[in-house]
Design an enzyme around this catalytic site. Structure first.
Site: not given
Length: 314
Positions: A126, A223
């Site tokens: 990301e 994450s």
């Protein structure tokens, strides 16, 4: 043994949308469908989609000419978008709308003449995509200590954006450090930070105070799942991140009368149920869920998948 489930847990709206895009593309166009990067960070999800005909690749060069291509929920850089267009690949963009919102915010800040600070983890897909979406001066900051090393004058006009898998709590110290050092700093309202990340972290803090052991179902490369495990440990309760029920270790359960279970935003509920079933095979269990936020958010699919006459290109 008592089992208490966090609420909310598991899939968020962005993940639901991304998985739906791949499944509907397979139904509409047939196998194979090519997905750049794992659609979400969960091996069970990836394997399930592979069995249906999805092919996961890391580079567009691995995709045959003309094959329907899906960008993962993490988003991609403009370079990747341009490469796909240059090769004429019909693209379905599964980027989470909240990630796309960060991209738009970053571009808007650059247009205002500001240097952008991206708060996030180096190497995360990301973050790589966001860095490649903002054309201008952008600095990546991973923690408050890194703020002091920024090669910028105190009066430089700045703006910050954040990786969506970081919560308000995760970013607070970095933002405070930025505000202490720089005199002209703006950023998005805290309401713009990913609701799913914040909600799951709030729920795991509540759960940790009620259990003897905490299990976080999620992938090692997720994450938000890793952060849930860290938060559980920070609360002083033994906390383990497990990809599935097979990773359970009996020694963890010794003396544990109450076990809490949560799941990262990319972990399907089926994995949670598998863990409950595995615990049930060890002895009688009583399962309940904490009261918590009920998420009713949903995101629209690309028009190509809901309009019969539309083409596959987004």
């Amino acid at each position: 043994m008592r089992i208490i489930l966090a609420q909310p847990r598991g899939f968020c709206a962005g993940v639901v949308r991304a998985v739906d895009i791949v499944e509907r593309a397979l139904e509409k166009y047939g196998a194979p469908i090519y997905v750049r990067h794992e659609i979400v960070h969960n091996q069970r999800v990836v394997e399930t989609l592979q069995a249906k005909g999805a092919r996961f690749v890391e580079e567009l060069g691995e995709i045959p000419a003309g094959a329907v291509t899906v960008f993962s929920a993490h988003g991609v850089s403009r370079r990747v978008e341009a490469e796909a267009a240059g090769r004429g690949l019909p693209v379905l963009d599964a980027t989470c709308p909240l990630v796309s919102k960060v991209h738009a915010e970053g571009r808007r800040y650059v247009a205002q003449g500001r240097t952008v600070i991206l708060i996030g983890h180096a190497g995360h897909p990301e973050v790589e995509g966001t860095l490649g979406q903002i054309a201008g001066e952008v600095y990546l900051v991973g923690d408050a200590a890194a703020v002091a090393a920024l090669p910028l004058p105190a009066d430089r006009p700045l703006a910050y954006v954040t990786q969506t898998t970081l919560s308000v709590d995760d970013t607070r110290l970095v933002i405070e450090a930025l505000r202490r050092r720089f005199t002209d700093l703006i950023g998005p309202d805290t309401r713009d930070i990913c609701y799913a990340t914040q909600n799951r972290q709030t729920a795991v803090r509540e759960l940790a105070g009620r259990v003897d052991l905490l299990l976080v179902v999620g992938a090692a490369n997720s994450s938000n799942s890793n952060r849930l495990q860290e938060i559980g440990a920070e609360q002083g309760v033994p906390c383990y991140l497990i990809p599935d029920a097979a990773a359970l270790r009996p020694e963890w359960l010794r003396g544990a009368e109450t076990v809490g279970i949560t799941a990262g935003a990319s972990a399907p509920e089926s994995l949670v149920q598998d863990v409950i079933a595995a615990l049930g095979r060890l002895g009688p269990v009583e399962v309940s869920a904490l009261p918590g936020i009920v998420e009713d958010i949903s995101f629209k699919l690309p028009a190509a998948l809901v309009e019969p006459e539309a083409s596959a290109a987004s």
